[in-house]
Design a protein around this motif. Structure first.
Motif, PDB file in Angstrom:
ATOM      1  N   LEU A 208       0.803  -1.228   0.000  1.00  0.00           N
ATOM      2  CA  LEU A 208       0.000   0.000   0.000  1.00  0.00           C
ATOM      3  C   LEU A 208       0.840   1.285   0.000  1.00  0.00           C
ATOM      4  CD1 LEU A 208      -2.885  -1.071   2.420  1.00  0.00           C
ATOM      5  CD2 LEU A 208      -2.911  -0.980  -0.078  1.00  0.00           C
ATOM      6  N   PRO A 209       1.948   1.368   0.736  1.00  0.00           N
ATOM      7  CA  PRO A 209       2.734   2.614   0.679  1.00  0.00           C
ATOM      8  C   PRO A 209       3.407   2.866  -0.664  1.00  0.00           C
ATOM      9  CG  PRO A 209       3.215   1.374   2.691  1.00  0.00           C
ATOM     10  CD  PRO A 209       2.451   0.466   1.782  1.00  0.00           C
ATOM     11  N   THR A 210       3.409   1.892  -1.552  1.00  0.00           N
ATOM     12  CA  THR A 210       4.112   2.031  -2.834  1.00  0.00           C
ATOM     13  C   THR A 210       3.159   2.223  -4.013  1.00  0.00           C
ATOM     14  OG1 THR A 210       4.135  -0.350  -3.331  1.00  0.00           O
ATOM     15  CG2 THR A 210       5.904   0.511  -1.932  1.00  0.00           C
ATOM     16  N   LEU A 211       1.852   2.290  -3.764  1.00  0.00           N
ATOM     17  CA  LEU A 211       0.895   2.394  -4.861  1.00  0.00           C
ATOM     18  C   LEU A 211       1.073   3.699  -5.619  1.00  0.00           C
ATOM     19  CD1 LEU A 211      -2.417   1.001  -3.297  1.00  0.00           C
ATOM     20  CD2 LEU A 211      -0.680  -0.206  -4.637  1.00  0.00           C
ATOM     21  N   ALA A 212       0.958   3.622  -6.931  1.00  0.00           N
ATOM     22  CA  ALA A 212       1.069   4.819  -7.771  1.00  0.00           C
ATOM     23  C   ALA A 212      -0.209   5.643  -7.692  1.00  0.00           C
ATOM     24  CB  ALA A 212       1.327   4.399  -9.222  1.00  0.00           C
ATOM     25  N   ASP A 213      -0.116   6.910  -8.106  1.00  0.00           N
ATOM     26  CA  ASP A 213      -1.308   7.749  -8.181  1.00  0.00           C
ATOM     27  C   ASP A 213      -2.336   7.089  -9.094  1.00  0.00           C
ATOM     28  OD1 ASP A 213      -0.147   9.640  -6.555  1.00  0.00           O
ATOM     29  OD2 ASP A 213       0.491  10.941  -8.196  1.00  0.00           O
ATOM     30  N   GLY A 214      -3.582   7.088  -8.658  1.00  0.00           N
ATOM     31  CA  GLY A 214      -4.651   6.506  -9.464  1.00  0.00           C
ATOM     32  C   GLY A 214      -4.895   5.039  -9.230  1.00  0.00           C
ATOM     33  N   VAL A 215      -4.048   4.376  -8.423  1.00  0.00           N
ATOM     34  CA  VAL A 215      -4.221   2.952  -8.142  1.00  0.00           C
ATOM     35  C   VAL A 215      -4.933   2.782  -6.797  1.00  0.00           C
ATOM     36  CG1 VAL A 215      -3.071   0.750  -7.709  1.00  0.00           C
ATOM     37  CG2 VAL A 215      -2.208   2.285  -9.483  1.00  0.00           C
ATOM     38  N   THR A 216      -5.915   1.906  -6.788  1.00  0.00           N
ATOM     39  CA  THR A 216      -6.692   1.619  -5.579  1.00  0.00           C
ATOM     40  C   THR A 216      -6.762   0.118  -5.392  1.00  0.00           C
ATOM     41  OG1 THR A 216      -8.091   3.560  -6.043  1.00  0.00           O
ATOM     42  CG2 THR A 216      -8.878   2.008  -4.370  1.00  0.00           C
ATOM     43  N   LEU A 217      -6.578  -0.338  -4.159  1.00  0.00           N
ATOM     44  CA  LEU A 217      -6.829  -1.727  -3.819  1.00  0.00           C
ATOM     45  C   LEU A 217      -8.257  -1.802  -3.274  1.00  0.00           C
ATOM     46  CD1 LEU A 217      -5.984  -4.676  -3.391  1.00  0.00           C
ATOM     47  CD2 LEU A 217      -5.114  -4.006  -1.123  1.00  0.00           C
ATOM     48  N   TRP A 218      -9.152  -2.427  -4.043  1.00  0.00           N
ATOM     49  CA  TRP A 218     -10.550  -2.577  -3.624  1.00  0.00           C
ATOM     50  C   TRP A 218     -10.719  -3.933  -2.951  1.00  0.00           C
ATOM     51  CZ3 TRP A 218     -13.630   1.493  -3.639  1.00  0.00           C
ATOM     52  CH2 TRP A 218     -13.398   2.545  -4.534  1.00  0.00           C
ATOM     53  N   CYS A 219     -11.342  -3.928  -1.775  1.00  0.00           N
ATOM     54  CA  CYS A 219     -11.434  -5.140  -0.965  1.00  0.00           C
ATOM     55  C   CYS A 219     -12.871  -5.401  -0.526  1.00  0.00           C
ATOM     56  CB  CYS A 219     -10.581  -5.018   0.302  1.00  0.00           C
ATOM     57  SG  CYS A 219      -8.868  -4.527   0.022  1.00  0.00           S
ATOM     58  N   THR A 220     -13.307  -6.638  -0.703  1.00  0.00           N
ATOM     59  CA  THR A 220     -14.535  -7.121  -0.081  1.00  0.00           C
ATOM     60  C   THR A 220     -14.152  -8.257   0.855  1.00  0.00           C
ATOM     61  OG1 THR A 220     -14.983  -8.822  -1.745  1.00  0.00           O
ATOM     62  CG2 THR A 220     -15.780  -6.594  -2.222  1.00  0.00           C
ATOM     63  N   GLU A 221     -15.142  -8.878   1.467  1.00  0.00           N
ATOM     64  CA  GLU A 221     -14.848  -9.994   2.358  1.00  0.00           C
ATOM     65  C   GLU A 221     -14.203 -11.150   1.613  1.00  0.00           C
ATOM     66  OE1 GLU A 221     -18.340 -11.161   4.405  1.00  0.00           O
ATOM     67  OE2 GLU A 221     -18.408  -9.398   5.707  1.00  0.00           O
ATOM     68  N   ARG A 222     -14.526 -11.303   0.312  1.00  0.00           N
ATOM     69  CA  ARG A 222     -14.083 -12.483  -0.433  1.00  0.00           C
ATOM     70  C   ARG A 222     -13.083 -12.182  -1.533  1.00  0.00           C
ATOM     71  NH1 ARG A 222     -19.903 -15.539  -1.449  1.00  0.00           N
ATOM     72  NH2 ARG A 222     -20.545 -15.679   0.748  1.00  0.00           N
ATOM     73  N   ASP A 223     -12.909 -10.929  -1.876  1.00  0.00           N
ATOM     74  CA  ASP A 223     -12.128 -10.633  -3.065  1.00  0.00           C
ATOM     75  C   ASP A 223     -11.310  -9.373  -2.852  1.00  0.00           C
ATOM     76  OD1 ASP A 223     -11.219 -10.941  -5.684  1.00  0.00           O
ATOM     77  OD2 ASP A 223     -12.789  -9.661  -6.499  1.00  0.00           O
ATOM     78  N   ARG A 224     -10.159  -9.295  -3.547  1.00  0.00           N
ATOM     79  CA  ARG A 224      -9.309  -8.092  -3.526  1.00  0.00           C
ATOM     80  C   ARG A 224      -8.796  -7.871  -4.937  1.00  0.00           C
ATOM     81  NH1 ARG A 224      -8.289 -10.868   1.092  1.00  0.00           N
ATOM     82  NH2 ARG A 224      -6.638 -12.106   0.111  1.00  0.00           N
ATOM     83  N   GLN A 225      -8.742  -6.602  -5.334  1.00  0.00           N
ATOM     84  CA  GLN A 225      -8.360  -6.313  -6.702  1.00  0.00           C
ATOM     85  C   GLN A 225      -7.686  -4.950  -6.784  1.00  0.00           C
ATOM     86  OE1 GLN A 225     -10.820  -5.904 -10.874  1.00  0.00           O
ATOM     87  NE2 GLN A 225     -11.415  -7.531  -9.467  1.00  0.00           N
ATOM     88  N   TYR A 226      -6.516  -4.920  -7.412  1.00  0.00           N
ATOM     89  CA  TYR A 226      -5.855  -3.646  -7.697  1.00  0.00           C
ATOM     90  C   TYR A 226      -6.453  -3.071  -8.979  1.00  0.00           C
ATOM     91  CZ  TYR A 226      -2.202  -4.952  -4.333  1.00  0.00           C
ATOM     92  OH  TYR A 226      -1.516  -5.313  -3.204  1.00  0.00           O
ATOM     93  N   VAL A 227      -6.795  -1.797  -8.930  1.00  0.00           N
ATOM     94  CA  VAL A 227      -7.438  -1.148 -10.078  1.00  0.00           C
ATOM     95  C   VAL A 227      -6.740   0.175 -10.356  1.00  0.00           C
ATOM     96  CG1 VAL A 227      -9.561  -0.105 -10.955  1.00  0.00           C
ATOM     97  CG2 VAL A 227      -9.659  -2.229  -9.636  1.00  0.00           C
ATOM     98  N   MET A 228      -6.409   0.387 -11.626  1.00  0.00           N
ATOM     99  CA  MET A 228      -5.860   1.669 -12.063  1.00  0.00           C
ATOM    100  C   MET A 228      -6.978   2.481 -12.716  1.00  0.00           C
ATOM    101  SD  MET A 228      -3.563   3.990 -12.791  1.00  0.00           S
ATOM    102  CE  MET A 228      -1.875   3.340 -12.675  1.00  0.00           C
ATOM    103  N   THR A 229      -7.269   3.645 -12.138  1.00  0.00           N
ATOM    104  CA  THR A 229      -8.266   4.530 -12.721  1.00  0.00           C
ATOM    105  C   THR A 229      -7.612   5.377 -13.800  1.00  0.00           C
ATOM    106  OG1 THR A 229      -9.506   4.621 -10.635  1.00  0.00           O
ATOM    107  CG2 THR A 229      -9.971   6.341 -12.262  1.00  0.00           C
TER     108      THR A 229
END
Length: 246
Positions: A208-229
Motif C-alpha cells: 500500500l505505501p508504494t501504490l502509484a497515483d490513481g491505483v486503488t486496492l478494492w477489498c470485499t470480504e471475499r475478493d481483492r483487486q488492484y485497479v488503475m483509474t
C-alpha cells in the motif's frame, strides 16, 4: 382463383387476425457440443467502470443496488470526483455532503445541478433523496477525517461512499461496516493497521505505501483487486491527471 387463395386458408386467417404476412425463412443456427466452448457473449457487470485491473480488463463497481451498500474510500478527492462523474453518467443522482463545497463546483457544473444531476450539501444537511429503482442515488460523504454519523444512510437504490483522506480514529469502525473498502497510497503504519482490521495478507498491506497515483486496492470480504483509474480526456480537462494528494 387468386394466388392468396391458392396458398390455403392458413394465410387468409393470419391476414384477418392481424398477424401480417409470413416473414422470410432462414436456416436454424446450431452448434455441436464440442463447439460450445468457443461461444462467448460480451456481457459484464452493470455499474461504474472504476478503471482496469491487473489483467487490463475493465473493473466495474455496481453502485445502483436494490439493497443498502456502503463503500469506504481511503484515498484522494480526485478519485472520488471521477466516481461521481461516472456514476452520474449512468443516470444516478449524486448528492455530495461536504465541508469544502468550492472543491466540487466544477464537477457540479459539468454534471448539471438539480434533482436529475448533482447536488452539494453542507455536512449534516442532506435531505431525504427519494431513491428508487428508476432514480438511484449515490451519496458521497466528503466530511474530513472524522465524518459525523450521517442523517442520510445507505438504503435500497441509495449507496453511500465515505471518503477519508487518511486513516483516522473512526476508520476501523467504518472499515468494518463497509461492504467495499478502497485503499490508495498510505503510510507504512497506516497500511499495517488497515491490514489488521480487514485481514489483508502481509504482501498486500505492505504494497500500500508504494501504490502509484490513481491505483486503488478494492477489498470485499471475499475478493481483492488492484485497479488503475485511467481518466478520459474530458476528465483530465476537468480534474487534471490522477493524484493521491489534494
Amino acid at each position: 382463383m387468386g394466388p392468396d387463395a391458392q396458398q390455403g386458408p392458413g394465410l387468409a386467417e393470419r391476414l384477418r387476425t392481424g398477424f401480417g404476412l409470413l416473414g422470410p425463412r432462414h436456416p436454424r443456427h446450431s452448434l455441436r457440443a464440442d463447439q460450445l466452448d468457443a461461444l462467448s457473449l460480451p456481457i459484464g457487470d452493470d455499474g461504474v467502470v472504476v478503471g482496469v485491473n491487473a489483467e487490463g480488463h475493465p473493473a466495474v463497481l455496481g453502485v445502483n443496488r436494490p439493497t443498502p451498500y456502503d463503500i469506504l474510500l481511503i484515498g484522494g478527492l480526485w478519485t472520488a470526483q471521477v466516481l461521481a462523474l461516472r456514476a452520474a453518467a449512468t443516470g444516478a443522482r449524486v448528492a455530495v455532503e461536504t465541508g469544502r463545497a468550492a472543491h466540487w463546483t466544477q464537477v457540479v457544473q459539468a454534471v448539471g445541478g438539480g434533482q436529475s444531476g448533482m447536488t452539494v450539501h453542507d455536512v449534516g444537511r442532506v435531505p431525504p433523496l427519494g431513491a428508487s429503482a428508476g432514480g438511484p442515488v449515490l451519496v458521497i460523504r466528503d466530511c474530513g477525517m472524522r465524518p459525523p454519523r450521517g442523517r442520510v444512510v445507505s438504503a435500497p437504490w441509495q449507496s453511500v461512499i465515505t471518503l477519508l483522506p487518511y486513516l483516522s480514529p473512526v476508520a476501523p469502525r467504518l472499515m468494518r461496516q463497509a461492504r467495499l473498502v478502497g485503499v490508495q497510497r498510505v503510510s507504512p503504519d497506516e497500511a499495517t493497521e488497515i491490514g489488521r482490521v480487514i485481514g489483508l495478507p502481509r504482501p498486500e498491506y505492505e504494497s500500500l505505501p508504494t501504490l502509484a497515483d490513481g491505483v486503488t486496492l478494492w477489498c470485499t470480504e471475499r475478493d481483492r483487486q488492484y485497479v488503475m483509474t485511467q481518466p478520459t480526456d474530458a476528465e483530465i480537462g476537468l480534474l487534471g491527471v490522477a493524484r493521491r494528494m489534494d
